[in-house]
Design a protein around this motif. Structure first.
Motif, PDB file in Angstrom:
ATOM      1  N   GLN A  79       0.865  -1.166  -0.014  1.00 48.25           N
ATOM      2  CA  GLN A  79      -0.023   0.006   0.044  1.00 48.25           C
ATOM      3  C   GLN A  79       0.659   1.204   0.178  1.00 48.25           C
ATOM      4  OE1 GLN A  79      -3.098   0.601  -0.050  1.00 48.25           O
ATOM      5  NE2 GLN A  79      -3.659  -1.286  -0.472  1.00 48.25           N
ATOM      6  N   MET A  80       1.985   1.257   0.602  1.00 49.85           N
ATOM      7  CA  MET A  80       2.921   2.282   0.440  1.00 49.85           C
ATOM      8  C   MET A  80       3.518   2.780  -0.905  1.00 49.85           C
ATOM      9  SD  MET A  80       6.300   2.899   2.876  1.00 49.85           S
ATOM     10  CE  MET A  80       7.263   1.546   1.952  1.00 49.85           C
ATOM     11  N   MET A  81       3.312   1.806  -1.696  1.00 50.99           N
ATOM     12  CA  MET A  81       3.963   1.951  -3.305  1.00 50.99           C
ATOM     13  C   MET A  81       2.851   2.901  -3.671  1.00 50.99           C
ATOM     14  SD  MET A  81       2.516   0.783  -6.461  1.00 50.99           S
ATOM     15  CE  MET A  81       1.961  -0.707  -6.020  1.00 50.99           C
ATOM     16  N   PHE A  82       1.549   2.613  -3.581  1.00 49.94           N
ATOM     17  CA  PHE A  82       0.442   3.462  -3.924  1.00 49.94           C
ATOM     18  C   PHE A  82       0.380   4.810  -3.535  1.00 49.94           C
ATOM     19  CE2 PHE A  82      -1.627  -0.792  -4.587  1.00 49.94           C
ATOM     20  CZ  PHE A  82      -2.199  -0.648  -5.862  1.00 49.94           C
ATOM     21  N   ALA A  83       0.978   5.058  -2.381  1.00 47.53           N
ATOM     22  CA  ALA A  83       1.011   6.389  -1.610  1.00 47.53           C
ATOM     23  C   ALA A  83       2.128   7.017  -2.292  1.00 47.53           C
ATOM     24  CB  ALA A  83       1.087   6.106  -0.047  1.00 47.53           C
ATOM     25  N   ILE A  84       3.278   6.514  -2.629  1.00 49.57           N
ATOM     26  CA  ILE A  84       4.220   7.227  -3.168  1.00 49.57           C
ATOM     27  C   ILE A  84       4.047   7.538  -4.570  1.00 49.57           C
ATOM     28  CG2 ILE A  84       6.664   6.746  -4.011  1.00 49.57           C
ATOM     29  CD1 ILE A  84       7.179   4.805  -1.618  1.00 49.57           C
ATOM     30  N   ILE A  85       3.540   6.644  -5.366  1.00 45.67           N
ATOM     31  CA  ILE A  85       3.153   7.015  -6.691  1.00 45.67           C
ATOM     32  C   ILE A  85       2.030   8.212  -7.049  1.00 45.67           C
ATOM     33  CG2 ILE A  85       1.582   5.243  -7.376  1.00 45.67           C
ATOM     34  CD1 ILE A  85       3.132   4.965  -9.987  1.00 45.67           C
ATOM     35  N   THR A  86       1.103   8.044  -6.222  1.00 45.52           N
ATOM     36  CA  THR A  86      -0.003   9.027  -6.237  1.00 45.52           C
ATOM     37  C   THR A  86       0.583  10.701  -6.504  1.00 45.52           C
ATOM     38  OG1 THR A  86      -1.414   7.265  -5.451  1.00 45.52           O
ATOM     39  CG2 THR A  86      -2.168   9.610  -5.784  1.00 45.52           C
ATOM     40  N   PRO A  87       1.108  11.025  -5.509  1.00 48.74           N
ATOM     41  CA  PRO A  87       1.251  12.507  -5.590  1.00 48.74           C
ATOM     42  C   PRO A  87       2.263  12.670  -6.825  1.00 48.74           C
ATOM     43  CG  PRO A  87       1.943  11.641  -3.476  1.00 48.74           C
ATOM     44  CD  PRO A  87       1.469  10.364  -4.187  1.00 48.74           C
ATOM     45  N   ALA A  88       3.210  11.831  -7.203  1.00 49.81           N
ATOM     46  CA  ALA A  88       4.209  11.889  -8.356  1.00 49.81           C
ATOM     47  C   ALA A  88       3.285  12.035  -9.602  1.00 49.81           C
ATOM     48  CB  ALA A  88       5.136  10.544  -8.377  1.00 49.81           C
ATOM     49  N   LEU A  89       2.180  11.551  -9.684  1.00 52.08           N
ATOM     50  CA  LEU A  89       1.365  11.710 -10.801  1.00 52.08           C
ATOM     51  C   LEU A  89       1.020  13.047 -11.195  1.00 52.08           C
ATOM     52  CD1 LEU A  89      -1.016   8.389 -10.336  1.00 52.08           C
ATOM     53  CD2 LEU A  89       0.877   8.676 -11.751  1.00 52.08           C
ATOM     54  N   ILE A  90       0.804  13.833  -9.879  1.00 54.76           N
ATOM     55  CA  ILE A  90       0.493  15.097 -10.362  1.00 54.76           C
ATOM     56  C   ILE A  90       1.542  16.048 -10.773  1.00 54.76           C
ATOM     57  CG2 ILE A  90      -0.847  17.000  -9.211  1.00 54.76           C
ATOM     58  CD1 ILE A  90      -1.539  14.716  -6.968  1.00 54.76           C
ATOM     59  N   THR A  91       2.939  15.725 -10.740  1.00 55.60           N
ATOM     60  CA  THR A  91       4.007  16.648 -11.021  1.00 55.60           C
ATOM     61  C   THR A  91       4.014  17.187 -12.338  1.00 55.60           C
ATOM     62  OG1 THR A  91       5.501  14.911 -11.325  1.00 55.60           O
ATOM     63  CG2 THR A  91       5.357  15.840  -9.113  1.00 55.60           C
ATOM     64  N   GLY A  92       3.523  16.596 -13.121  1.00 51.25           N
ATOM     65  CA  GLY A  92       3.544  17.173 -14.606  1.00 51.25           C
ATOM     66  C   GLY A  92       2.825  18.449 -14.765  1.00 51.25           C
ATOM     67  N   ALA A  93       1.701  18.647 -13.776  1.00 48.62           N
ATOM     68  CA  ALA A  93       0.939  19.756 -13.930  1.00 48.62           C
ATOM     69  C   ALA A  93       1.757  21.001 -13.401  1.00 48.62           C
ATOM     70  CB  ALA A  93      -0.508  19.630 -13.056  1.00 48.62           C
ATOM     71  N   PHE A  94       2.750  20.670 -12.373  1.00 52.11           N
ATOM     72  CA  PHE A  94       3.552  21.767 -11.569  1.00 52.11           C
ATOM     73  C   PHE A  94       4.550  22.172 -12.504  1.00 52.11           C
ATOM     74  CE2 PHE A  94       2.168  19.458  -7.667  1.00 52.11           C
ATOM     75  CZ  PHE A  94       0.925  19.964  -7.456  1.00 52.11           C
ATOM     76  N   THR A  95       4.897  21.554 -13.625  1.00 52.82           N
ATOM     77  CA  THR A  95       6.151  22.137 -14.326  1.00 52.82           C
ATOM     78  C   THR A  95       5.985  23.455 -14.834  1.00 52.82           C
ATOM     79  OG1 THR A  95       6.379  19.915 -15.269  1.00 52.82           O
ATOM     80  CG2 THR A  95       7.567  21.444 -16.271  1.00 52.82           C
ATOM     81  N   ASN A  96       6.993  24.329 -14.270  1.00 52.67           N
ATOM     82  CA  ASN A  96       6.854  25.758 -14.717  1.00 52.67           C
ATOM     83  C   ASN A  96       6.080  26.409 -13.950  1.00 52.67           C
ATOM     84  OD1 ASN A  96       9.262  25.742 -16.429  1.00 52.67           O
ATOM     85  ND2 ASN A  96       7.836  25.134 -18.187  1.00 52.67           N
ATOM     86  N   ARG A  97       5.348  25.912 -12.934  1.00 54.66           N
ATOM     87  CA  ARG A  97       4.333  26.550 -12.229  1.00 54.66           C
ATOM     88  C   ARG A  97       4.622  26.610 -10.686  1.00 54.66           C
ATOM     89  NH1 ARG A  97       0.257  23.507 -15.565  1.00 54.66           N
ATOM     90  NH2 ARG A  97      -0.922  25.080 -16.757  1.00 54.66           N
ATOM     91  N   VAL A  98       5.524  25.716 -10.214  1.00 54.50           N
ATOM     92  CA  VAL A  98       5.503  25.839  -8.571  1.00 54.50           C
ATOM     93  C   VAL A  98       7.088  25.603  -8.369  1.00 54.50           C
ATOM     94  CG1 VAL A  98       3.090  25.015  -8.170  1.00 54.50           C
ATOM     95  CG2 VAL A  98       5.129  23.334  -8.127  1.00 54.50           C
ATOM     96  N   THR A  99       7.489  26.074  -7.056  1.00 54.49           N
ATOM     97  CA  THR A  99       8.679  25.688  -6.706  1.00 54.49           C
ATOM     98  C   THR A  99       8.913  24.481  -5.746  1.00 54.49           C
ATOM     99  OG1 THR A  99       8.355  26.822  -4.856  1.00 54.49           O
ATOM    100  CG2 THR A  99       8.960  28.505  -6.389  1.00 54.49           C
ATOM    101  N   PHE A 100      10.158  23.979  -5.644  1.00 54.19           N
ATOM    102  CA  PHE A 100      10.289  22.762  -5.154  1.00 54.19           C
ATOM    103  C   PHE A 100       9.606  22.722  -3.547  1.00 54.19           C
ATOM    104  CE2 PHE A 100      13.144  19.476  -3.072  1.00 54.19           C
ATOM    105  CZ  PHE A 100      12.508  18.692  -3.522  1.00 54.19           C
ATOM    106  N   LYS A 101      10.040  23.999  -3.103  1.00 51.81           N
ATOM    107  CA  LYS A 101       9.404  23.998  -1.570  1.00 51.81           C
ATOM    108  C   LYS A 101       8.010  24.052  -1.518  1.00 51.81           C
ATOM    109  CE  LYS A 101       9.331  27.623   2.203  1.00 51.81           C
ATOM    110  NZ  LYS A 101       9.783  28.849   2.378  1.00 51.81           N
ATOM    111  N   ALA A 102       7.199  24.501  -2.544  1.00 50.86           N
ATOM    112  CA  ALA A 102       5.875  24.600  -2.685  1.00 50.86           C
ATOM    113  C   ALA A 102       5.374  23.110  -2.778  1.00 50.86           C
ATOM    114  CB  ALA A 102       5.147  25.565  -3.654  1.00 50.86           C
ATOM    115  N   TYR A 103       6.017  22.802  -3.582  1.00 49.21           N
ATOM    116  CA  TYR A 103       5.566  20.951  -3.801  1.00 49.21           C
ATOM    117  C   TYR A 103       5.975  20.229  -2.912  1.00 49.21           C
ATOM    118  CZ  TYR A 103       6.363  16.117  -5.303  1.00 49.21           C
ATOM    119  OH  TYR A 103       6.429  14.836  -5.245  1.00 49.21           O
ATOM    120  N   LEU A 104       6.919  20.642  -1.874  1.00 47.69           N
ATOM    121  CA  LEU A 104       6.911  19.619  -0.796  1.00 47.69           C
ATOM    122  C   LEU A 104       5.992  19.931   0.490  1.00 47.69           C
ATOM    123  CD1 LEU A 104      10.858  19.832   0.121  1.00 47.69           C
ATOM    124  CD2 LEU A 104       9.698  18.138  -1.290  1.00 47.69           C
ATOM    125  N   ILE A 105       5.410  21.280   0.362  1.00 48.92           N
ATOM    126  CA  ILE A 105       4.518  21.401   1.389  1.00 48.92           C
ATOM    127  C   ILE A 105       3.047  20.718   0.826  1.00 48.92           C
ATOM    128  CG2 ILE A 105       3.120  23.324   1.990  1.00 48.92           C
ATOM    129  CD1 ILE A 105       5.300  25.112   1.899  1.00 48.92           C
TER     130      ILE A 105
END
Length: 245
Positions: A79-105
């Motif tokens: 189940q931890m594998m699902f938890a790890i991959i799910t936020p990573a699926l969203i990162t494409g929408a963050f490209t050139n939009r958010v900072t790394f600090k904002a992503y961590l929050i």
């Protein structure tokens, strides 16, 4: 990493690896407990398994009547594998939009208040499962929640500062290959045992990905007058996500 410009490749990669590290810590700290402890009809679990307390070496996961009896630690890691991959699926929408600090929050807050409640409600005998909702391998818990999070992010953040073009198609192919292969564990593995349902999920996963890849390839070929490898790869991933529920 291949779908974005060269300057953003490492940004995409560090976001994925950060999800592996931070999500694992959160899962140990309280994530598993908030997802898979507590009673029925709830939105959140409780802290019974916080810090993985009460998880002994010989503890057995018993999903219910007719289910597989596997080591609880195996279920926790799966189940931890699902938890790890799910936020990573969203990162494409963050490209050139958010900072790394904002992503961590975002990574921490979104898991606590969106992902964990969805897992508990659908897989932890919570509210939606009691109402009759079913999600075999994450179509709602993973893909719908991540998709709507990406959409909300795009609406809130607005247009990208500048638009990247895919810079490395072999990277895209390697990533798709890893996803396609890994998805067999994602879907077929969700049966938590080897039986006819496992085999059916495995077969359906491959058929869906193949049909979607071929369909996208030929539709794009028709309209663009030439085949595109990225289109075929995109179609495969779309088929994999669509069959997951």
């Amino acid at each position: 990493g291949g779908l974005v410009g060269r300057s953003n490749t490492l940004t995409i990669m560090i976001q994925s690896f950060a999800s592996m590290g931070i999500t694992t810590v959160m899962w140990w700290l309280c994530g598993y407990s908030l997802c898979f402890s507590g009673g029925h009809d709830g939105v959140f679990g409780n802290f019974h398994y916080a810090f993985l307390n009460h998880v002994g070496v010989n503890a057995i996961f018993e999903p219910g009547k007719g289910g597989a009896h596997i080591p609880l630690s195996v279920f926790i890691v799966y189940q931890m594998m699902f938890a790890i991959i799910t936020p990573a699926l969203i990162t494409g929408a963050f490209t050139n939009r958010v900072t790394f600090k904002a992503y961590l929050i975002f990574l921490v807050v979104w898991q606590l208040f969106v992902y964990y409640p969805f897992v508990h409600m659908l897989w932890g005998h919570g509210l939606l499962e009691v109402w009759g909702a079913r999600d075999f391998a994450g179509g709602i818990v993973v893909h719908a929640s991540a998709g709507f999070a990406a959409l909300a992010s795009v609406i809130y953040l607005g247009k990208r500062r500048f638009v990247d073009q895919p810079h490395n198609i072999p990277f895209i192919a390697l990533g798709t290959g890893l996803l396609w292969f890994g998805w067999y564990g994602f879907n077929a593995g969700s049966e938590l045992k080897v039986d006819h349902i496992t085999a059916l999920a495995f077969l359906n996963t491959d058929i869906a990905a193949s049909f979607a890849a071929v369909t996208w390839l030929f539709v794009e070929w028709w309209f663009a007058k030439k085949p595109h490898f990225v289109g075929l790869l995109t179609g495969a991933v779309a088929g994999l996500a669509t069959i997951t529920p």
